[in-house]
Design an enzyme around this catalytic site. Structure first.
Site, short mmCIF file in Angstrom:
data_model
loop_
_atom_site.label_atom_id
_atom_site.label_comp_id
_atom_site.label_asym_id
_atom_site.label_seq_id
_atom_site.Cartn_x
_atom_site.Cartn_y
_atom_site.Cartn_z
N SER A 101 0.83 -1.21 0.00
CA SER A 101 0.00 0.00 0.00
C SER A 101 0.86 1.26 0.00
O SER A 101 1.71 1.44 -0.87
CB SER A 101 -0.96 -0.04 1.19
OG SER A 101 -1.92 0.98 1.12
N ASP A 109 -8.38 -5.29 -6.47
CA ASP A 109 -8.19 -4.05 -5.73
C ASP A 109 -8.54 -2.87 -6.63
O ASP A 109 -7.90 -2.66 -7.66
CB ASP A 109 -6.72 -3.94 -5.28
CG ASP A 109 -6.43 -2.66 -4.51
OD1 ASP A 109 -7.39 -2.02 -4.04
OD2 ASP A 109 -5.24 -2.31 -4.40
N HIS A 131 -6.53 -5.54 -1.97
CA HIS A 131 -5.46 -4.61 -1.62
C HIS A 131 -4.35 -5.28 -0.80
O HIS A 131 -3.18 -4.94 -0.93
CB HIS A 131 -6.06 -3.43 -0.85
CG HIS A 131 -5.14 -2.28 -0.70
ND1 HIS A 131 -4.56 -1.62 -1.77
CD2 HIS A 131 -4.67 -1.64 0.41
CE1 HIS A 131 -3.80 -0.65 -1.33
NE2 HIS A 131 -3.85 -0.63 -0.01
#
Length: 476
Positions: free
Chosen positions: A192, A400, A453
């Site tokens: 991330s 994602d 994600h």
């Protein structure tokens, strides 16, 4: 009788030998003193019996004085061969999310048991797909103020470059405290928002080695999952949503025409583009952007902690971790975040983790407030690291919507390295687990099919297979 030259050489050899002995004694003395920073954790509340893996927690001081800046870490030795297996430092995104997230939800050896919270310490279970099966991992609470880390002046130490410098300083000090890992291959890992700081950290470690900073770090490469990189990811969010059938052909074509495929810096006078973007937001208002297959949960408190590059895709969420327990649904992914907060704030847990009393009030998984985002793009660091030949694994959960695999593929293509192994499926138990491609700069790109994600959280078997093969330099 020895000649003067030989006698002089012998004298120099004795001096060098004595210097090395003195250096080793000083180093051992320092290690003996500094090893007090780390403490072995034998048991954890919520877990039945002694831990079947080696867990150490501790603090590393970064300031001139001990109480200036203290970085908390969890260290888990490889369950295979810690003397030879690689050493990985894991940094969770946010910015400002504790790396306990990586430990408990993604790649560590234990997880929270999914069950209704009854007011007692939440229960823990083993995760058989832990990446500690093949590597030793340091989970670090950075930036300062995150997790159990603390500092006298937090505001001055919460930005991208301070995060880079602090992580680098932490690692060298940690290795002084753990000299038995100096020869192990080292890799930097994260996901991330760590896609911004991670490559910069690797570059700083590399430069530190080149100028002779001690101790030397046996840097081999890095790995990043669904990494924020250019901060222009939203421009691929809309094509992704169209490809996944979340918006109509007509809306997609209208968005491209009226916004000219620029969805970040939109002219507020462009009413047609703004109209289309509002319609787009309505279409995705009931979708979790982190994994479009997830159950949509209105009490998803984590979204308010994410940066504007993700917030812009989602609705505003008003609930917090203080929501009544009856509102929490165990089927929601974020229910485990709630359990983690209850667990980490329990006094028995803090005692087991050797948390220093009076240093931290309420533990929060993510704390983004007052963090300054200084690095506009990490692309240039990938350019520099590619030129140095470091290995890298860049992977994407293919469901994602916040950082779509399409945006990651775009900047990888922009590196302009030739393909040495073209696009192909990679398998687990004779089933397609994702797709992969390798480049001449020793970069591997991979998707993890059906994940979002945090790919290894959604698909732990596939995530472990991908990591264990790559870290051993085997084809996916």
């Amino acid at each position: 009788m020895l000649s003067p030259t030989i006698s002089k050489m012998n004298t120099i050899s004795v001096i060098c030998f004595n210097f090395n002995i003195i250096f080793l004694i000083v180093l051992l003395l320092f290690v003996s003193l500094s090893s007090q920073l780390g403490s072995k954790v034998e048991e954890l509340p919520g877990f039945e019996g002694p831990l079947p893996f080696e867990l150490e927690t501790g603090y590393i001081g970064l300031g001139e004085r001990d109480d200036d800046m203290q970085v908390f870490y969890y260290f888990i030795k490889s369950e295979n061969d810690p003397a030879k297996d690689p050493l990985l430092l894991w940094l969770t995104g946010g910015p400002g999310c504790s790396s306990f997230s990586g430990l408990a939800f993604q790649i560590g050896p234990f997880a929270f048991k999914t069950e209704k919270y009854d007011g007692n310490v939440p229960n823990l279970v083993l995760r058989p797909q832990s990446w500690t099966k093949v590597s030793s991992i340091i989970f670090v609470d950075l930036p300062l103020g995150t997790g159990f880390s603390y500092a006298k002046n937090l505001t001055a130490n919460r930005n991208d470059w301070k995060l880079v410098h602090h992580t680098h300083q932490f690692l060298r000090k940690w290795l002084i405290d753990h000299p038995e890992f100096l020869s192990n291959d080292f890799y930097m890992g994260g996901d991330s928002y760590s896609g911004i700081a991670g490559p910069a950290i690797v570059q700083e470690i590399s430069k530190g080695n080149e100028i002779g900073l001690q101790p030397p770090i046996n840097l081999q490469g890095y790995l990043l999952g669904n990494p924020l990189t250019t901060r222009k990811e939203k421009n691929e969010q809309i094509p992704f949503a169209h490809g996944m059938g979340l918006i109509s052909d007509e809306l997609y074509e209208s968005l491209k025409r009226n916004c000219k495929e620029e969805y970040i810096n939109v002219d507020f006078r462009n009413e047609l583009c703004l109209r289309d973007l509002n319609y787009y937001d309505e279409c995705l208002s009931g979708i979790d952007p982190y994994n479009i297959l997830y159950r949509y949960c209105k009490d998803d408190s984590t979204k308010k902690h994410e940066g504007p590059w993700i917030r812009s895709l989602t609705q505003k969420f008003d609930s917090s971790l203080n929501s009544p327990l009856t509102e929490w649904d165990t089927r929601c992914q974020t229910y485990h975040f709630f359990l983690a907060t209850q667990w980490a704030n329990d006094q028995s847990v803090r005692k087991s983790l050797h948390i220093r009393e009076g240093t931290k009030g309420k533990w929060e998984r993510c704390w983004k407030s007052d963090f300054e985002e200084e690095i506009s793009s990490s692309f240039v660091f990938h350019v520099n690291l590619s030129a140095k030949g470091y290995r890298s694994l860049i992977y994407s959960g293919d469901h994602d919507a916040s950082i779509p695999f399409m945006s990651t593929q775009a900047w990888i293509r922009a590196l302009n390295y030739s393909i040495v192994e073209d696009w192909r499926p990679w398998l687990l138990e004779n089933q397609v687990a994702g797709y992969t491609r390798r480049y001449s700069n020793q970069m591997t790109f991979a998707t993890v099919k059906g994940s979002g994600h945090t790919a290894s959280q959604d698909k732990p078997d596939e995530g472990y297979a991908m990591f264990s093969r790559w870290i051993a330099s085997k084809p996916l």
